[in-house]
Write a protein that holds these residues in place. Sequence first.
Motif, PDB file in Angstrom:
ATOM      1  N   ARG A  53       3.806  -0.943   3.531  1.00 57.26           N
ATOM      2  CA  ARG A  53       4.857   0.443   3.205  1.00 57.26           C
ATOM      3  C   ARG A  53       6.094   1.139   3.868  1.00 57.26           C
ATOM      4  N   PHE A  54       7.031   1.702   3.543  1.00 62.32           N
ATOM      5  CA  PHE A  54       7.959   2.082   4.168  1.00 62.32           C
ATOM      6  C   PHE A  54       7.035   3.290   4.604  1.00 62.32           C
ATOM      7  N   GLY A  55       8.295   4.222   5.019  1.00 59.54           N
ATOM      8  CA  GLY A  55       7.691   5.750   6.067  1.00 59.54           C
ATOM      9  C   GLY A  55       6.936   6.666   4.919  1.00 59.54           C
ATOM     10  N   THR A  56       7.698   7.116   3.810  1.00 60.67           N
ATOM     11  CA  THR A  56       7.132   7.186   3.014  1.00 60.67           C
ATOM     12  C   THR A  56       5.710   7.180   2.834  1.00 60.67           C
ATOM     13  N   GLY A  57       5.271   6.139   2.490  1.00 63.75           N
ATOM     14  CA  GLY A  57       4.424   5.006   2.101  1.00 63.75           C
ATOM     15  C   GLY A  57       4.252   4.840   0.507  1.00 63.75           C
ATOM     16  N   GLU A  58       5.344   4.816   0.189  1.00 57.16           N
ATOM     17  CA  GLU A  58       5.573   3.555  -0.775  1.00 57.16           C
ATOM     18  C   GLU A  58       5.324   2.233   0.000  1.00 57.16           C
ATOM     19  N   ASP A  71      -4.848 -20.662 -10.653  1.00 53.48           N
ATOM     20  CA  ASP A  71      -5.839 -19.930 -11.700  1.00 53.48           C
ATOM     21  C   ASP A  71      -6.288 -18.924 -10.128  1.00 53.48           C
ATOM     22  N   ALA A  72      -5.725 -18.110 -10.275  1.00 59.71           N
ATOM     23  CA  ALA A  72      -5.817 -16.840  -9.184  1.00 59.71           C
ATOM     24  C   ALA A  72      -6.923 -15.925  -9.542  1.00 59.71           C
ATOM     25  N   PHE A  73      -7.899 -16.145  -8.086  1.00 60.91           N
ATOM     26  CA  PHE A  73      -8.989 -14.666  -8.807  1.00 60.91           C
ATOM     27  C   PHE A  73      -8.807 -13.855  -7.657  1.00 60.91           C
ATOM     28  N   ILE A  74      -8.129 -13.064  -8.326  1.00 60.20           N
ATOM     29  CA  ILE A  74      -7.782 -11.297  -7.414  1.00 60.20           C
ATOM     30  C   ILE A  74      -8.708 -10.383  -7.064  1.00 60.20           C
ATOM     31  N   ILE A  75      -9.966 -10.500  -5.875  1.00 61.87           N
ATOM     32  CA  ILE A  75     -10.686  -9.469  -4.822  1.00 61.87           C
ATOM     33  C   ILE A  75     -10.135  -8.357  -5.179  1.00 61.87           C
ATOM     34  N   CYS A  76     -10.891  -6.810  -5.537  1.00 60.26           N
ATOM     35  CA  CYS A  76     -10.243  -6.085  -5.541  1.00 60.26           C
ATOM     36  C   CYS A  76     -11.308  -5.156  -4.629  1.00 60.26           C
ATOM     37  N   ASP A  77     -11.697  -4.341  -3.559  1.00 57.46           N
ATOM     38  CA  ASP A  77     -12.395  -2.634  -4.127  1.00 57.46           C
ATOM     39  C   ASP A  77     -11.614  -1.948  -4.076  1.00 57.46           C
ATOM     40  N   CYS A  78     -11.428  -1.063  -4.635  1.00 57.91           N
ATOM     41  CA  CYS A  78     -11.249   0.106  -5.113  1.00 57.91           C
ATOM     42  C   CYS A  78     -11.680   0.639  -4.269  1.00 57.91           C
ATOM     43  N   PHE A  79     -12.490   1.239  -3.126  1.00 60.14           N
ATOM     44  CA  PHE A  79     -13.410   2.002  -3.352  1.00 60.14           C
ATOM     45  C   PHE A  79     -13.130   2.201  -1.556  1.00 60.14           C
ATOM     46  N   ASN A  80     -12.663   0.754  -0.863  1.00 56.54           N
ATOM     47  CA  ASN A  80     -12.851   0.564   0.638  1.00 56.54           C
ATOM     48  C   ASN A  80     -11.621   1.834   0.999  1.00 56.54           C
ATOM     49  N   TRP A  81     -12.419   3.364   2.266  1.00 56.02           N
ATOM     50  CA  TRP A  81     -11.691   3.647   2.793  1.00 56.02           C
ATOM     51  C   TRP A  81     -11.132   3.519   3.512  1.00 56.02           C
ATOM     52  N   GLY A  82     -12.386   2.334   4.364  1.00 52.16           N
ATOM     53  CA  GLY A  82     -11.856   2.196   5.884  1.00 52.16           C
ATOM     54  C   GLY A  82     -10.749   1.143   5.655  1.00 52.16           C
ATOM     55  N   ALA A  83      -9.929   1.346   4.485  1.00 49.21           N
ATOM     56  CA  ALA A  83      -8.208   0.539   4.566  1.00 49.21           C
ATOM     57  C   ALA A  83      -7.132   1.793   4.833  1.00 49.21           C
ATOM     58  N   THR A  84      -6.530   1.866   5.401  1.00 40.60           N
ATOM     59  CA  THR A  84      -5.892   2.561   5.950  1.00 40.60           C
ATOM     60  C   THR A  84      -4.454   2.606   5.971  1.00 40.60           C
ATOM     61  N   TYR A  85      -3.318   2.897   6.165  1.00 35.09           N
ATOM     62  CA  TYR A  85      -1.506   2.740   5.593  1.00 35.09           C
ATOM     63  C   TYR A  85      -1.214   4.120   6.862  1.00 35.09           C
ATOM     64  N   ASP A 102      -1.976  -1.034  -5.606  1.00 32.36           N
ATOM     65  CA  ASP A 102      -1.920  -2.333  -4.789  1.00 32.36           C
ATOM     66  C   ASP A 102      -1.527  -3.533  -5.276  1.00 32.36           C
ATOM     67  N   LEU A 103      -3.383  -3.729  -6.482  1.00 31.28           N
ATOM     68  CA  LEU A 103      -3.271  -5.054  -7.148  1.00 31.28           C
ATOM     69  C   LEU A 103      -1.965  -5.044  -8.330  1.00 31.28           C
ATOM     70  N   LYS A 104      -1.815  -4.317  -9.095  1.00 24.98           N
ATOM     71  CA  LYS A 104      -0.293  -4.122  -9.724  1.00 24.98           C
ATOM     72  C   LYS A 104       0.801  -4.542  -9.771  1.00 24.98           C
ATOM     73  N   ARG A 105       1.017  -4.397  -8.194  1.00 25.53           N
ATOM     74  CA  ARG A 105       1.585  -4.958  -7.200  1.00 25.53           C
ATOM     75  C   ARG A 105       1.660  -6.320  -6.946  1.00 25.53           C
ATOM     76  N   VAL A 106       0.718  -6.942  -6.823  1.00 27.03           N
ATOM     77  CA  VAL A 106       0.740  -8.186  -6.256  1.00 27.03           C
ATOM     78  C   VAL A 106       0.424  -8.918  -7.492  1.00 27.03           C
ATOM     79  N   ILE A 107      -0.379  -8.752  -8.263  1.00 24.86           N
ATOM     80  CA  ILE A 107       0.204  -9.182  -9.977  1.00 24.86           C
ATOM     81  C   ILE A 107       1.560  -9.240 -10.290  1.00 24.86           C
ATOM     82  N   ALA A 108       1.690  -8.343  -9.595  1.00 21.90           N
ATOM     83  CA  ALA A 108       4.187  -8.535 -10.078  1.00 21.90           C
ATOM     84  C   ALA A 108       4.322  -9.190  -8.910  1.00 21.90           C
TER      85      ALA A 108
END
Length: 375
Positions: A53-58, A71-85, A102-108
């Motif tokens: 992350r940049f300082g602005t949150g981007e 053959d990529a399996f991406i595991i994503c918990d969209c409700f993990n409020w324990g993760a911070t930035y 972030d999921l879309k960023r990793v796919i990209a």
Amino acid sequence: MQMSHNKHLPYGDMAIIAMKGCEEFAAKVDYYLQQWRGMPDEHTYVITPQCPRFGTGEAKGLINHTARGLDAFIICDCFNWGATYKMFGRIVPMSPDDHFQDLKRVIAALGGKARRINVIMPMLYEGRQHRRSTRESLDCAMALQELVSLGVKNILTFDAHDPRICNAIPLGGFDNVQPTYQMIKSLLKTVPDLKLDKDHLMIVSPDEGAMSRCMYYSSVLGVDLGMFYKRRNYAVIENGRNPIVAHEFLGADVTGKDLIIVDDMISSGDSLLDIAAKLKQKNCNRVFAFTTFGLFVEGYDKFDQYYKDGLIDKVFTTNLVYGEDELMTKEWYQRVDMSKYVAYLIDTINYDNSISKLLNPIDRINNIINKYNEK
């Protein structure tokens, strides 16, 4: 369960991409896959991406691993409020929107080089915003279409709030998985004196929306089914919805019976606790709750009090979404591990085999019930 892969070769080099907050769960899945495939201890299928992350949150997505042929399996918990930035010098908990972005960023970041992209999103992003009743957004449908447009071939979710949301991507792979077997197995292990018959056990649906999953539980366990319906005040809107005036029960006499309330999630838990209290007033024996996702957005104080007052006995939720350490210490709480099941799904899909038997665990449920009854 014996894994059988005589039908196909692997679709591609298997890789588990663990999004932020999913590292522990992915490590458990990786352990099973290593054992089944006879890999050395130092080998891992897990790839940990970065979203600095940049300082602005981007932010940006970054993968320090070759993507070609995966053959990529991406595991994503969209409700993990324990993760911070950090944003503007402040620590910010990640919202579902942040996780999905972030999921879309990793796919990209995979850059179109992966042979196939599969997304395992246990609790579906915006799954509760699945239909339109007035001029409002259809967030879940748009999110699914966005993933498909980014090249995702398969989307696996658990206990979707409304599985008909798959109609938003009619040409995309979408599987809605139920944790029925794991819930029943955990219940029988945790409560060894349970009697599995109509005279001693009953399934209770907290509302009409949960009836389909409750009907499945009552059928495989061979017990009766009751239902609550919510009387709402449609003249008032609070927190984006019409407030519940009362819960009314429809069903047979519950006197002396153990009851299992089945729902897809605990948000605040107010409805579940209100229903548990009403059932206790009807002289039932014990009250258990099966909920796939335990969010506990308003903390645990109410559950502590209801447990202390003898109004609820055990709450079962899965480890498919984040649960803080404090929750694990609660006497009324039981964590249901889903990592082995997810490993089965990944292993089968990687070999391009059918997962139909994994999605319908009736044989395994019957086996465990027969063994339990024999004891």
